[in-house]
Design a protein around this motif. Structure first.
Motif, PDB file in Angstrom:
ATOM      1  N   ASP A  60      59.357  45.994  41.643  1.00 12.65           N
ATOM      2  CA  ASP A  60      60.282  46.088  42.766  1.00 12.65           C
ATOM      3  C   ASP A  60      59.508  46.034  44.078  1.00 12.65           C
ATOM      4  O   ASP A  60      58.654  46.904  44.336  1.00 12.65           O
ATOM      5  CB  ASP A  60      61.057  47.403  42.668  1.00 12.65           C
ATOM      6  CG  ASP A  60      62.105  47.563  43.746  1.00 12.65           C
ATOM      7  OD1 ASP A  60      62.153  46.748  44.689  1.00 12.65           O
ATOM      8  OD2 ASP A  60      62.881  48.536  43.663  1.00 12.65           O
ATOM      9  N   PRO A  61      59.776  45.049  44.931  1.00 15.00           N
ATOM     10  CA  PRO A  61      59.044  44.962  46.207  1.00 15.00           C
ATOM     11  C   PRO A  61      59.198  46.211  47.063  1.00 15.00           C
ATOM     12  O   PRO A  61      58.334  46.497  47.908  1.00 15.00           O
ATOM     13  CB  PRO A  61      59.676  43.736  46.895  1.00 15.00           C
ATOM     14  CG  PRO A  61      60.271  42.938  45.783  1.00 15.00           C
ATOM     15  CD  PRO A  61      60.723  43.936  44.762  1.00 15.00           C
ATOM     16  N   ASP A  62      60.283  46.970  46.838  1.00 15.84           N
ATOM     17  CA  ASP A  62      60.540  48.158  47.636  1.00 15.84           C
ATOM     18  C   ASP A  62      60.116  49.455  46.948  1.00 15.84           C
ATOM     19  O   ASP A  62      60.474  50.550  47.408  1.00 15.84           O
ATOM     20  CB  ASP A  62      62.037  48.234  47.985  1.00 15.84           C
ATOM     21  CG  ASP A  62      62.499  47.048  48.826  1.00 15.84           C
ATOM     22  OD1 ASP A  62      61.731  46.637  49.713  1.00 15.84           O
ATOM     23  OD2 ASP A  62      63.606  46.547  48.591  1.00 15.84           O
ATOM     24  N   ALA A  63      59.370  49.359  45.850  1.00 19.99           N
ATOM     25  CA  ALA A  63      58.880  50.566  45.182  1.00 19.99           C
ATOM     26  C   ALA A  63      58.093  51.423  46.171  1.00 19.99           C
ATOM     27  O   ALA A  63      57.407  50.900  47.047  1.00 19.99           O
ATOM     28  CB  ALA A  63      57.999  50.181  43.998  1.00 19.99           C
ATOM     29  N   LYS A  64      58.181  52.748  46.023  1.00 20.63           N
ATOM     30  CA  LYS A  64      57.582  53.616  47.036  1.00 20.63           C
ATOM     31  C   LYS A  64      56.061  53.659  46.967  1.00 20.63           C
ATOM     32  O   LYS A  64      55.411  54.016  47.949  1.00 20.63           O
ATOM     33  CB  LYS A  64      58.153  55.020  46.935  1.00 20.63           C
ATOM     34  CG  LYS A  64      57.775  55.810  45.703  1.00 20.63           C
ATOM     35  CD  LYS A  64      58.337  57.228  45.807  1.00 20.63           C
ATOM     36  CE  LYS A  64      57.934  58.109  44.641  1.00 20.63           C
ATOM     37  NZ  LYS A  64      58.442  59.497  44.803  1.00 20.63           N
ATOM     38  N   VAL A  65      55.483  53.295  45.818  1.00 21.33           N
ATOM     39  CA  VAL A  65      54.028  53.322  45.659  1.00 21.33           C
ATOM     40  C   VAL A  65      53.517  51.931  45.315  1.00 21.33           C
ATOM     41  O   VAL A  65      54.125  51.214  44.510  1.00 21.33           O
ATOM     42  CB  VAL A  65      53.607  54.323  44.565  1.00 21.33           C
ATOM     43  CG1 VAL A  65      52.135  54.151  44.200  1.00 21.33           C
ATOM     44  CG2 VAL A  65      53.853  55.751  45.031  1.00 21.33           C
ATOM     45  N   THR A  66      52.418  51.552  45.937  1.00 23.03           N
ATOM     46  CA  THR A  66      51.756  50.282  45.642  1.00 23.03           C
ATOM     47  C   THR A  66      50.413  50.555  44.982  1.00 23.03           C
ATOM     48  O   THR A  66      49.633  51.386  45.456  1.00 23.03           O
ATOM     49  CB  THR A  66      51.534  49.460  46.922  1.00 23.03           C
ATOM     50  OG1 THR A  66      52.804  48.993  47.408  1.00 23.03           O
ATOM     51  CG2 THR A  66      50.642  48.248  46.653  1.00 23.03           C
ATOM     52  N   LEU A  67      50.173  49.863  43.879  1.00 20.54           N
ATOM     53  CA  LEU A  67      48.868  49.876  43.215  1.00 20.54           C
ATOM     54  C   LEU A  67      48.273  48.488  43.372  1.00 20.54           C
ATOM     55  O   LEU A  67      48.925  47.488  43.045  1.00 20.54           O
ATOM     56  CB  LEU A  67      49.029  50.218  41.732  1.00 20.54           C
ATOM     57  CG  LEU A  67      47.760  50.130  40.872  1.00 20.54           C
ATOM     58  CD1 LEU A  67      46.774  51.223  41.259  1.00 20.54           C
ATOM     59  CD2 LEU A  67      48.112  50.225  39.385  1.00 20.54           C
ATOM     60  N   VAL A  68      47.064  48.403  43.882  1.00 18.04           N
ATOM     61  CA  VAL A  68      46.369  47.130  44.040  1.00 18.04           C
ATOM     62  C   VAL A  68      45.270  47.046  42.991  1.00 18.04           C
ATOM     63  O   VAL A  68      44.501  48.001  42.804  1.00 18.04           O
ATOM     64  CB  VAL A  68      45.762  46.991  45.452  1.00 18.04           C
ATOM     65  CG1 VAL A  68      44.815  45.797  45.518  1.00 18.04           C
ATOM     66  CG2 VAL A  68      46.871  46.839  46.487  1.00 18.04           C
ATOM     67  N   GLU A  69      45.215  45.918  42.298  1.00 19.77           N
ATOM     68  CA  GLU A  69      44.126  45.674  41.362  1.00 19.77           C
ATOM     69  C   GLU A  69      43.290  44.508  41.858  1.00 19.77           C
ATOM     70  O   GLU A  69      43.799  43.406  42.075  1.00 19.77           O
ATOM     71  CB  GLU A  69      44.647  45.337  39.969  1.00 19.77           C
ATOM     72  CG  GLU A  69      43.520  44.998  38.995  1.00 19.77           C
ATOM     73  CD  GLU A  69      43.970  44.518  37.630  1.00 19.77           C
ATOM     74  OE1 GLU A  69      43.096  44.353  36.749  1.00 19.77           O
ATOM     75  OE2 GLU A  69      45.187  44.296  37.450  1.00 19.77           O
ATOM     76  N   TYR A  70      42.005  44.730  42.033  1.00 20.39           N
ATOM     77  CA  TYR A  70      41.048  43.664  42.302  1.00 20.39           C
ATOM     78  C   TYR A  70      40.445  43.278  40.950  1.00 20.39           C
ATOM     79  O   TYR A  70      39.933  44.137  40.220  1.00 20.39           O
ATOM     80  CB  TYR A  70      39.948  44.130  43.250  1.00 20.39           C
ATOM     81  CG  TYR A  70      40.440  44.490  44.633  1.00 20.39           C
ATOM     82  CD1 TYR A  70      40.619  43.514  45.605  1.00 20.39           C
ATOM     83  CD2 TYR A  70      40.728  45.817  44.958  1.00 20.39           C
ATOM     84  CE1 TYR A  70      41.074  43.848  46.869  1.00 20.39           C
ATOM     85  CE2 TYR A  70      41.184  46.156  46.222  1.00 20.39           C
ATOM     86  CZ  TYR A  70      41.353  45.169  47.171  1.00 20.39           C
ATOM     87  OH  TYR A  70      41.805  45.502  48.428  1.00 20.39           O
ATOM     88  N   ALA A  71      40.498  42.000  40.628  1.00 18.08           N
ATOM     89  CA  ALA A  71      40.045  41.571  39.310  1.00 18.08           C
ATOM     90  C   ALA A  71      39.478  40.164  39.383  1.00 18.08           C
ATOM     91  O   ALA A  71      39.694  39.432  40.354  1.00 18.08           O
ATOM     92  CB  ALA A  71      41.200  41.614  38.304  1.00 18.08           C
ATOM     93  N   ASP A  72      38.756  39.810  38.340  1.00 19.97           N
ATOM     94  CA  ASP A  72      38.144  38.493  38.208  1.00 19.97           C
ATOM     95  C   ASP A  72      38.596  37.934  36.865  1.00 19.97           C
ATOM     96  O   ASP A  72      38.440  38.589  35.829  1.00 19.97           O
ATOM     97  CB  ASP A  72      36.622  38.644  38.254  1.00 19.97           C
ATOM     98  CG  ASP A  72      35.872  37.327  38.296  1.00 19.97           C
ATOM     99  OD1 ASP A  72      36.279  36.400  37.571  1.00 19.97           O
ATOM    100  OD2 ASP A  72      34.869  37.231  39.022  1.00 19.97           O
ATOM    101  N   LEU A  73      39.165  36.738  36.847  1.00 15.99           N
ATOM    102  CA  LEU A  73      39.680  36.178  35.603  1.00 15.99           C
ATOM    103  C   LEU A  73      38.577  35.910  34.584  1.00 15.99           C
ATOM    104  O   LEU A  73      38.839  35.847  33.385  1.00 15.99           O
ATOM    105  CB  LEU A  73      40.464  34.888  35.877  1.00 15.99           C
ATOM    106  CG  LEU A  73      41.976  35.087  36.063  1.00 15.99           C
ATOM    107  CD1 LEU A  73      42.266  35.897  37.312  1.00 15.99           C
ATOM    108  CD2 LEU A  73      42.707  33.747  36.108  1.00 15.99           C
ATOM    109  N   VAL A  74      37.345  35.763  35.065  1.00 19.30           N
ATOM    110  CA  VAL A  74      36.222  35.490  34.169  1.00 19.30           C
ATOM    111  C   VAL A  74      35.619  36.785  33.614  1.00 19.30           C
ATOM    112  O   VAL A  74      34.901  36.768  32.615  1.00 19.30           O
ATOM    113  CB  VAL A  74      35.163  34.655  34.926  1.00 19.30           C
ATOM    114  CG1 VAL A  74      33.883  34.507  34.128  1.00 19.30           C
ATOM    115  CG2 VAL A  74      35.731  33.283  35.276  1.00 19.30           C
ATOM    116  N   CYS A  75      35.915  37.904  34.244  1.00 19.24           N
ATOM    117  CA  CYS A  75      35.298  39.195  33.939  1.00 19.24           C
ATOM    118  C   CYS A  75      35.837  39.790  32.641  1.00 19.24           C
ATOM    119  O   CYS A  75      37.054  39.967  32.491  1.00 19.24           O
ATOM    120  CB  CYS A  75      35.562  40.136  35.104  1.00 19.24           C
ATOM    121  SG  CYS A  75      35.237  41.861  34.790  1.00 19.24           S
ATOM    122  N   THR A  76      34.931  40.139  31.727  1.00 20.45           N
ATOM    123  CA  THR A  76      35.330  40.713  30.442  1.00 20.45           C
ATOM    124  C   THR A  76      36.023  42.075  30.582  1.00 20.45           C
ATOM    125  O   THR A  76      37.074  42.295  29.972  1.00 20.45           O
ATOM    126  CB  THR A  76      34.104  40.839  29.513  1.00 20.45           C
ATOM    127  OG1 THR A  76      33.527  39.544  29.341  1.00 20.45           O
ATOM    128  CG2 THR A  76      34.500  41.398  28.162  1.00 20.45           C
TER     129      THR A  76
END
Length: 240
Positions: A69-85
């Motif tokens: 939901d774009p309006d969810a009260k909490v945002t979690l951000v994940e930084y990731a690499d598609l190549v990373c195991t």
């Protein structure tokens, strides 16, 4: 992106330590992603994980790089690499419970910010993911990429591999994804995510930050299991 900005970003990326992804003490020089990777990987064959991805994301909104939901009260951000195991391990073993417990309920929205820092070919992989975001399919694309991920020390990242993954994502146009991956605005999305990663003084992937949607986000340790991650988010939700 200006030449000055590109040099600055490259210098910042070289300063990052990535021991948690592939055991590399420092990332390689910034790659040239204007051309397809030179390696020719073996045919992918049947794409694994399609049924699992369909079940996991069924009924959950995707907008650009946002799941939930774009309006969810909490945002979690994940930084990731598609190549990373380790990023693939988190996708398989940790995040599904977070998605089921908190995203499906509407309490949390997750932003996936793919960046290229593990290998020279990681940036092109990230740009494919940002290309999928243009069609609101980044999360499914990334999930299937990780499910079919190869040895991160092997350069398998090219248009053919990206197209094969994209073909398995309902509603995703593989040709458009490849075209969008080369756009200046797509490269800028990657560079902005990489800049934010370094600004928050993160040094490995996957890495997470959380907080009130539209507010300041703080680095968050999700732990090593789905249950630990879910409890960590319980505390963030309770704070707001």
């Amino acid at each position: 992106m200006s030449a000055r900005r590109a040099r600055l970003l490259g210098a910042l990326l070289v300063a990052a330590t990535l021991a948690a992804c592939g055991g590399s003490s420092s990332p390689p020089d910034a790659p040239d992603t204007t051309a397809t990777a030179s390696a020719t990987p073996e045919p992918l064959g049947t794409v694994a994980g399609v049924d699992l991805a369909t079940e996991q994301f069924d009924g959950i909104e995707q907008h650009g790089n946002v799941l939930g939901d774009p309006d969810a009260k909490v945002t979690l951000v994940e930084y990731a690499d598609l190549v990373c195991t380790p990023c693939a391990v988190y996708s398989q073993d940790v995040l599904p419970q977070v998605i089921e417990d908190h995203v499906r309920s509407g309490d949390v929205r997750i932003e996936l910010r793919p960046i290229g820092i593990a290998q020279e070919w990681s940036t092109l992989a990230a740009q494919y993911a940002w290309g999928a975001a243009a069609q609101d399919r980044m999360w499914t694309f990334a999930k299937l990429w990780w499910a079919n991920q190869r040895d991160e020390t092997t350069d398998y990242v090219d248009d053919a591999f990206a197209r094969r993954i994209a073909e398995a994502v309902p509603g995703l146009d593989p040709d458009q994804l490849v075209d969008d991956s080369r756009l200046a605005e797509t490269r800028a999305q990657h560079d902005d995510a990489a800049q934010a990663f370094l600004t928050q003084q993160l040094d490995r992937v996957p890495a997470f930050a959380a907080g009130p949607t539209g507010g300041e986000l703080e680095v968050l340790d999700l732990g090593e299991t789905g249950a630990q991650a879910s409890r960590a988010l319980d505390h963030v939700i309770a704070a707001f």
